[in-house]
Scaffold this motif. Structure first.
Motif, PDB file in Angstrom:
ATOM      1  N   ILE A  37       0.968  -1.179  -0.043  1.00  0.00           N
ATOM      2  CA  ILE A  37      -0.075  -0.037   0.025  1.00  0.00           C
ATOM      3  C   ILE A  37       0.880   1.049  -0.055  1.00  0.00           C
ATOM      4  CG2 ILE A  37      -1.582   1.232   1.277  1.00  0.00           C
ATOM      5  CD1 ILE A  37      -2.625  -1.419   2.337  1.00  0.00           C
ATOM      6  N   PHE A  38       0.684   1.986  -0.967  1.00  0.00           N
ATOM      7  CA  PHE A  38       1.686   3.144  -1.199  1.00  0.00           C
ATOM      8  C   PHE A  38       0.866   4.403  -0.472  1.00  0.00           C
ATOM      9  CE2 PHE A  38       2.860   0.555  -4.898  1.00  0.00           C
ATOM     10  CZ  PHE A  38       3.979   0.103  -4.370  1.00  0.00           C
ATOM     11  N   TYR A  39       1.634   4.985   0.327  1.00  0.00           N
ATOM     12  CA  TYR A  39       0.976   6.186   0.908  1.00  0.00           C
ATOM     13  C   TYR A  39       1.376   7.745   0.396  1.00  0.00           C
ATOM     14  CZ  TYR A  39      -0.767   2.991   4.390  1.00  0.00           C
ATOM     15  OH  TYR A  39      -1.491   2.018   5.067  1.00  0.00           O
ATOM     16  N   SER A  40       2.321   7.458  -0.513  1.00  0.00           N
ATOM     17  CA  SER A  40       2.775   8.847  -1.211  1.00  0.00           C
ATOM     18  C   SER A  40       3.552   8.603  -2.695  1.00  0.00           C
ATOM     19  CB  SER A  40       3.683   9.511  -0.282  1.00  0.00           C
ATOM     20  OG  SER A  40       4.865   8.823  -0.441  1.00  0.00           O
ATOM     21  N   ILE A  47      10.236   2.173  -3.157  1.00  0.00           N
ATOM     22  CA  ILE A  47       9.743   0.774  -3.020  1.00  0.00           C
ATOM     23  C   ILE A  47      10.012   0.289  -4.564  1.00  0.00           C
ATOM     24  CG2 ILE A  47       8.129  -0.934  -2.619  1.00  0.00           C
ATOM     25  CD1 ILE A  47       7.196   0.861  -0.339  1.00  0.00           C
ATOM     26  N   ILE A  48       9.180   0.719  -5.491  1.00  0.00           N
ATOM     27  CA  ILE A  48       9.352   0.084  -6.963  1.00  0.00           C
ATOM     28  C   ILE A  48      10.741  -0.058  -7.450  1.00  0.00           C
ATOM     29  CG2 ILE A  48       8.402   0.395  -9.237  1.00  0.00           C
ATOM     30  CD1 ILE A  48       5.984   1.300  -8.186  1.00  0.00           C
TER      31      ILE A  48
END
Length: 98
Positions: A37-40, A47-48
């Motif tokens: 889950i990406f928050y920003s 992360i990618i």
């Protein structure tokens, strides 16, 4: 004997028609996107990028007989002042995947 096989045309901008892209997209989805889950935007980029480096350099690939795509590099130590000694390579550190 002719079987009537023809070359398939892949429309530009249609990666779902190309098996290589389709395979990569499925791995990206299964191994990364479904578990995060990406928050920003910045968090997603970090992360990618970490996953991309892992995928391209460390992760074993079935098409390479489950070997790494990029073998580990040797890093030679910097020259030290003083008498010459045989250089011993140190293995480069790999990025850690969390």
């Amino acid at each position: 004997m002719a079987v009537g096989a023809k070359t398939a045309y892949i429309e530009p901008g249609s990666p779902w028609e190309n098996g290589y892209y389709e395979s990569f997209n499925a791995k990206l989805r299964d191994e990364l996107l479904n578990g995060e889950i990406f928050y920003s935007l910045k968090e997603a980029q970090v992360i990618i990028e970490c996953w991309r480096q892992h995928y391209n350099a460390i992760r074993p690939h079935s098409s390479l007989a489950y070997r790494q795509p990029a073998p580990e590099a040797l890093v030679w130590p910097a020259a030290q002042p003083g008498p010459a000694t045989p250089a011993t390579p140190a293995l480069a550190l790999r990025p850690a995947m969390n």
